[in-house]
Design a protein around this motif. Structure first.
Motif, PDB file in Angstrom:
ATOM      1  N   LEU A  86      46.777  51.166  60.531  1.00  0.00           N
ATOM      2  CA  LEU A  86      46.629  49.875  61.094  1.00  0.00           C
ATOM      3  C   LEU A  86      46.772  49.714  62.741  1.00  0.00           C
ATOM      4  CD1 LEU A  86      46.353  46.630  61.010  1.00  0.00           C
ATOM      5  CD2 LEU A  86      48.600  46.607  60.696  1.00  0.00           C
ATOM      6  N   GLU A  87      47.757  50.681  63.157  1.00  0.00           N
ATOM      7  CA  GLU A  87      47.615  50.642  64.545  1.00  0.00           C
ATOM      8  C   GLU A  87      46.571  51.562  65.237  1.00  0.00           C
ATOM      9  OE1 GLU A  87      50.152  51.674  62.463  1.00  0.00           O
ATOM     10  OE2 GLU A  87      52.192  50.855  62.936  1.00  0.00           O
ATOM     11  N   LYS A  88      46.059  52.466  64.428  1.00  0.00           N
ATOM     12  CA  LYS A  88      44.855  53.113  65.082  1.00  0.00           C
ATOM     13  C   LYS A  88      43.725  51.960  65.006  1.00  0.00           C
ATOM     14  CE  LYS A  88      41.493  56.931  64.054  1.00  0.00           C
ATOM     15  NZ  LYS A  88      41.200  57.986  63.255  1.00  0.00           N
ATOM     16  N   ILE A 143      45.139  44.869  73.923  1.00  0.00           N
ATOM     17  CA  ILE A 143      46.547  44.429  73.741  1.00  0.00           C
ATOM     18  C   ILE A 143      47.233  44.170  74.986  1.00  0.00           C
ATOM     19  CG2 ILE A 143      48.744  44.698  72.367  1.00  0.00           C
ATOM     20  CD1 ILE A 143      47.032  47.186  70.816  1.00  0.00           C
ATOM     21  N   PRO A 144      47.028  43.056  75.760  1.00  0.00           N
ATOM     22  CA  PRO A 144      47.487  43.063  76.883  1.00  0.00           C
ATOM     23  C   PRO A 144      49.125  43.047  77.154  1.00  0.00           C
ATOM     24  CG  PRO A 144      46.763  40.900  76.037  1.00  0.00           C
ATOM     25  CD  PRO A 144      46.515  41.800  74.955  1.00  0.00           C
ATOM     26  N   ASP A 145      49.973  42.514  75.983  1.00  0.00           N
ATOM     27  CA  ASP A 145      51.184  42.544  76.351  1.00  0.00           C
ATOM     28  C   ASP A 145      51.760  43.967  75.675  1.00  0.00           C
ATOM     29  OD1 ASP A 145      50.846  40.037  76.940  1.00  0.00           O
ATOM     30  OD2 ASP A 145      51.299  39.063  75.182  1.00  0.00           O
ATOM     31  N   ASN A 146      50.979  44.767  75.485  1.00  0.00           N
ATOM     32  CA  ASN A 146      51.860  46.166  74.918  1.00  0.00           C
ATOM     33  C   ASN A 146      52.548  45.771  73.761  1.00  0.00           C
ATOM     34  OD1 ASN A 146      50.322  47.641  76.710  1.00  0.00           O
ATOM     35  ND2 ASN A 146      51.705  47.314  78.365  1.00  0.00           N
ATOM     36  N   ASP A 147      52.210  44.885  72.890  1.00  0.00           N
ATOM     37  CA  ASP A 147      53.306  44.655  71.715  1.00  0.00           C
ATOM     38  C   ASP A 147      52.525  44.880  70.443  1.00  0.00           C
ATOM     39  OD1 ASP A 147      55.489  43.159  71.176  1.00  0.00           O
ATOM     40  OD2 ASP A 147      54.475  41.135  71.641  1.00  0.00           O
ATOM     41  N   LEU A 148      51.863  46.311  70.247  1.00  0.00           N
ATOM     42  CA  LEU A 148      51.476  46.790  69.200  1.00  0.00           C
ATOM     43  C   LEU A 148      52.353  46.832  68.081  1.00  0.00           C
ATOM     44  CD1 LEU A 148      49.052  48.065  67.996  1.00  0.00           C
ATOM     45  CD2 LEU A 148      49.661  50.476  68.843  1.00  0.00           C
ATOM     46  N   LYS A 149      53.391  47.305  68.219  1.00  0.00           N
ATOM     47  CA  LYS A 149      54.567  47.592  66.955  1.00  0.00           C
ATOM     48  C   LYS A 149      54.934  46.239  66.555  1.00  0.00           C
ATOM     49  CE  LYS A 149      56.285  51.930  68.340  1.00  0.00           C
ATOM     50  NZ  LYS A 149      57.081  52.963  67.627  1.00  0.00           N
ATOM     51  N   ARG A 150      55.145  45.310  67.378  1.00  0.00           N
ATOM     52  CA  ARG A 150      55.409  43.896  66.678  1.00  0.00           C
ATOM     53  C   ARG A 150      54.322  43.241  66.195  1.00  0.00           C
ATOM     54  NH1 ARG A 150      56.604  38.901  70.665  1.00  0.00           N
ATOM     55  NH2 ARG A 150      57.042  37.552  68.946  1.00  0.00           N
ATOM     56  N   ILE A 151      53.084  43.288  66.395  1.00  0.00           N
ATOM     57  CA  ILE A 151      51.872  42.735  66.069  1.00  0.00           C
ATOM     58  C   ILE A 151      51.568  43.430  64.566  1.00  0.00           C
ATOM     59  CG2 ILE A 151      49.399  42.743  66.463  1.00  0.00           C
ATOM     60  CD1 ILE A 151      49.745  42.431  69.421  1.00  0.00           C
ATOM     61  N   LEU A 155      37.495  42.277  72.222  1.00  0.00           N
ATOM     62  CA  LEU A 155      38.410  41.608  71.376  1.00  0.00           C
ATOM     63  C   LEU A 155      39.709  41.842  72.101  1.00  0.00           C
ATOM     64  CD1 LEU A 155      37.264  41.850  67.527  1.00  0.00           C
ATOM     65  CD2 LEU A 155      36.635  39.832  69.176  1.00  0.00           C
ATOM     66  N   GLN A 156      40.372  40.735  72.016  1.00  0.00           N
ATOM     67  CA  GLN A 156      42.060  40.870  72.628  1.00  0.00           C
ATOM     68  C   GLN A 156      42.884  40.327  71.400  1.00  0.00           C
ATOM     69  OE1 GLN A 156      42.965  39.926  76.611  1.00  0.00           O
ATOM     70  NE2 GLN A 156      43.890  38.081  75.584  1.00  0.00           N
ATOM     71  N   ILE A 157      44.083  40.911  71.240  1.00  0.00           N
ATOM     72  CA  ILE A 157      45.031  40.539  70.245  1.00  0.00           C
ATOM     73  C   ILE A 157      46.307  40.223  70.975  1.00  0.00           C
ATOM     74  CG2 ILE A 157      45.282  42.694  69.269  1.00  0.00           C
ATOM     75  CD1 ILE A 157      45.615  41.325  66.526  1.00  0.00           C
ATOM     76  N   VAL A 199      52.056  32.891  65.678  1.00  0.00           N
ATOM     77  CA  VAL A 199      50.657  33.367  65.203  1.00  0.00           C
ATOM     78  C   VAL A 199      49.990  34.279  66.288  1.00  0.00           C
ATOM     79  CG1 VAL A 199      50.218  30.972  64.016  1.00  0.00           C
ATOM     80  CG2 VAL A 199      50.015  31.170  66.403  1.00  0.00           C
ATOM     81  N   LEU A 200      48.998  34.763  65.659  1.00  0.00           N
ATOM     82  CA  LEU A 200      48.241  35.835  66.628  1.00  0.00           C
ATOM     83  C   LEU A 200      47.010  35.096  67.194  1.00  0.00           C
ATOM     84  CD1 LEU A 200      47.879  38.720  64.133  1.00  0.00           C
ATOM     85  CD2 LEU A 200      49.295  38.638  66.268  1.00  0.00           C
TER      86      LEU A 200
END
Length: 130
Positions: free
Chosen positions: A25-27, A35-43, A73-75, A87-88
């Motif tokens: 999923l991370e990849k 990912i503007p907030d560098n919040d990948l793990k939490r997302i 795209l941005q998440i 929510v995302l």
């Protein structure tokens, strides 16, 4: 005849395989979203809590592409709700004008609810920015 062909190109069929061609999923998120907030793990943790939401995330780039051409795209987490409602926010950056943006946002959201569980679809907000 050309118009019929163009509409056929826009057909979106949700995948039946949650993992798609990606095993990670991370990849997948790194390759398909900014990912503007560098919040990948939490997302990723939030997404993994709901298998249907994970399926939506894997299908979302194709779903959006079936409606509009986008540059990126941005998440990120939507930060205007209270902490108990997470929510995302998915933003597609496109060159559409404002009238078309609103129409396409509605169409994408309608298709999201049409193809996926309402409980999972409620965890995503989709925006198009011109």
């Amino acid at each position: 005849m050309i118009q019929k062909y163009q509409k056929a190109e826009r057909i979106f069929a949700p995948s039946n395989n949650i993992k798609n061609t990606y095993g990670n999923l991370e990849k997948f998120i790194i390759e398909n979203f900014q990912i503007p907030d560098n919040d990948l793990k939490r997302i990723c943790q939030f997404i993994r809590e709901d298998n249907n939401l994970e399926k939506i995330i894997y299908d979302l780039p194709r779903l959006i592409q079936s409606e509009i051409s986008y540059n990126r795209l941005q998440i990120k987490f939507y930060d205007e709700f209270q902490d108990d409602e997470v929510v995302l926010e998915i933003t597609a950056f496109s060159s559409l004008n404002i009238e078309n943006i609103l129409k396409k946002e509605d169409e994408i959201i309608h298709r999201l609810y049409e193809n996926y569980s309402e409980k999972s679809a409620d965890k995503i907000l989709i925006f198009i920015e011109g």
